[in-house]
Write a protein that holds these residues in place. Structure first.
Motif, short mmCIF file in Angstrom:
data_model
loop_
_atom_site.label_atom_id
_atom_site.label_comp_id
_atom_site.label_asym_id
_atom_site.label_seq_id
_atom_site.Cartn_x
_atom_site.Cartn_y
_atom_site.Cartn_z
N GLN A 1 0.84 -1.20 0.00
CA GLN A 1 0.00 0.00 0.00
C GLN A 1 0.87 1.25 0.00
N ASN A 2 0.56 2.16 -0.91
CA ASN A 2 1.25 3.44 -1.03
C ASN A 2 0.85 4.32 0.15
N LYS A 3 1.84 4.77 0.92
CA LYS A 3 1.58 5.60 2.10
C LYS A 3 1.98 7.06 1.90
N ALA A 4 2.16 7.48 0.65
CA ALA A 4 2.56 8.86 0.38
C ALA A 4 1.48 9.84 0.82
N THR A 5 1.90 11.00 1.32
CA THR A 5 0.95 12.06 1.67
C THR A 5 0.73 13.02 0.50
N LEU A 6 1.57 12.91 -0.53
CA LEU A 6 1.41 13.67 -1.76
C LEU A 6 0.86 12.74 -2.84
N ASN A 7 0.42 13.30 -3.94
CA ASN A 7 -0.18 12.51 -5.01
C ASN A 7 0.92 11.85 -5.85
N ASN A 8 1.66 10.94 -5.22
CA ASN A 8 2.77 10.26 -5.89
C ASN A 8 2.39 8.82 -6.21
N SER A 9 2.56 8.43 -7.45
CA SER A 9 2.38 7.02 -7.81
C SER A 9 3.59 6.24 -7.35
N GLY A 10 3.36 5.00 -6.90
CA GLY A 10 4.45 4.18 -6.40
C GLY A 10 4.67 2.95 -7.25
N GLN A 11 5.87 2.39 -7.15
CA GLN A 11 6.20 1.15 -7.84
C GLN A 11 7.12 0.30 -6.96
N LEU A 12 6.88 -1.00 -7.01
CA LEU A 12 7.73 -1.96 -6.33
C LEU A 12 8.36 -2.90 -7.35
N SER A 13 9.58 -3.31 -7.06
CA SER A 13 10.24 -4.35 -7.85
C SER A 13 10.34 -5.60 -6.99
N LEU A 14 9.85 -6.73 -7.52
CA LEU A 14 9.95 -8.02 -6.86
C LEU A 14 10.81 -8.93 -7.72
N SER A 15 11.88 -9.45 -7.13
CA SER A 15 12.79 -10.33 -7.86
C SER A 15 12.92 -11.65 -7.11
N SER A 16 12.82 -12.74 -7.87
CA SER A 16 12.95 -14.07 -7.27
C SER A 16 13.55 -15.01 -8.31
N GLY A 17 14.65 -15.66 -7.95
CA GLY A 17 15.33 -16.50 -8.91
C GLY A 17 15.73 -15.70 -10.13
N SER A 18 15.29 -16.10 -11.30
CA SER A 18 15.63 -15.39 -12.54
C SER A 18 14.49 -14.49 -13.01
N THR A 19 13.46 -14.31 -12.19
CA THR A 19 12.31 -13.52 -12.60
C THR A 19 12.27 -12.18 -11.88
N GLN A 20 11.70 -11.18 -12.55
CA GLN A 20 11.50 -9.86 -11.95
C GLN A 20 10.16 -9.33 -12.42
N GLU A 21 9.42 -8.73 -11.51
CA GLU A 21 8.14 -8.13 -11.87
C GLU A 21 7.98 -6.81 -11.14
N THR A 22 7.17 -5.94 -11.73
CA THR A 22 6.93 -4.61 -11.18
C THR A 22 5.46 -4.47 -10.82
N LEU A 23 5.21 -3.96 -9.62
CA LEU A 23 3.85 -3.75 -9.15
C LEU A 23 3.60 -2.25 -8.98
N ASP A 24 2.47 -1.78 -9.49
CA ASP A 24 2.09 -0.38 -9.31
C ASP A 24 1.34 -0.22 -8.01
N ALA A 25 1.73 0.79 -7.23
CA ALA A 25 1.08 1.11 -5.96
C ALA A 25 0.48 2.50 -6.09
N ASP A 26 -0.79 2.56 -6.44
CA ASP A 26 -1.43 3.85 -6.71
C ASP A 26 -1.62 4.66 -5.43
N PHE A 27 -1.53 5.97 -5.56
CA PHE A 27 -1.76 6.86 -4.43
C PHE A 27 -3.23 6.83 -4.03
N GLY A 28 -3.49 6.90 -2.74
CA GLY A 28 -4.85 7.04 -2.25
C GLY A 28 -5.61 5.75 -2.07
#
Length: 240
Positions: free
Chosen positions: A57-84
């Motif tokens: 969960q995005n905990k920003a107090t400003l209207n900032n979009s967030g992103q996470l990178s998850l890496s496991s073994g040889s795989t990588q994925e990006t998750l969007d964490a929307d503001f609000g």
């Protein structure tokens, strides 16, 4: 033709560098944690060999979009964490006992993101027993009674989830045969006004949800993945 030095310039590309976390690598057992942009790297040395529920969960107090990178073994994925977002987003994955690293790669610095993970066998999680037909109270992590485990009889079952407050609550059920994605985790939201939040099996604006299933005699796991400030939830497994 006279010799000349030709410089190729691209004003749109300057000093391309790899994105690297600036903080430390922190060993993580899935407990609730807030990570800052390019801050600490969370490292889970070994994930369960089965469904793991990852909440963020995005905990920003400003209207900032967030992103996470998850890496496991040889795989990588990006998750969007929307503001609000009013409740955590959910990502269900089987990382097949590989390690998992989590980084906050948001563009804006002031974009902290809260994360938590649950899966059977994660270190530090002490389960309490489930008794069929008896109400069980689970508190949000990192409480000592946030995870439960039990065996269902070979009957149709009903999981009844109840909150006595208006707090948004997140309940996880893991068990039964895998679905078409290879996972067998189900996530429910109580007191959730948001329609179709990411990753949920079912949500309700009210404080009660009932979920029927028939998986035969099988081990089931339950967890309260609500925010630490939320109230406890009452869960009852009923044999029909």
């Amino acid at each position: 033709m006279s010799d000349a030095t030709i410089e190729l310039e691209n004003p749109g590309i300057e000093n391309i560098e790899a994105v690297e976390a600036l903080g430390a690598t922190v060993i993580w057992d899935g407990s609730p944690k807030t990570i800052t942009t390019l801050g600490d790297t969370l490292l889970m040395p070994q994930t369960p060999n089965g469904s793991t529920v990852f909440a963020y969960q995005n905990k920003a107090t400003l209207n900032n979009s967030g992103q996470l990178s998850l890496s496991s073994g040889s795989t990588q994925e990006t998750l969007d964490a929307d503001f609000g977002a009013l409740v955590p987003s959910i990502h269900i994955e089987n990382w097949q006992a590989n390690n998992l690293t989590v980084n906050n790669i948001s563009v804006q610095n002031a974009t902290p993101i809260w994360v938590e993970a649950f899966g059977p066998g994660l270190p530090g999680q002490v389960t309490v027993p489930i008794t069929i037909g008896t109400a069980l109270v689970l508190n949000p992590a990192p409480g000592t009674t946030s995870v439960a485990q039990g065996v269902t009889p070979p009957k149709s079952m009903l999981l009844r989830m109840t909150s006595t407050t208006g707090d948004a609550s997140v309940v996880v059920l893991i068990g039964g045969p895998p679905d078409q994605t290879g996972n067998n985790a189900y996530v429910f939201g109580l007191n959730v006004a948001t329609a179709n939040p990411v990753g949920y099996t079912k949500v309700s604006a009210g404080n009660t949800i009932s979920y029927p299933f028939n998986w035969g005699a099988t081990v089931v796991y339950l967890a309260n993945m609500s925010a630490s400030t939320a109230a406890a939830v009452t869960l009852t497994l009923v044999a029909l």
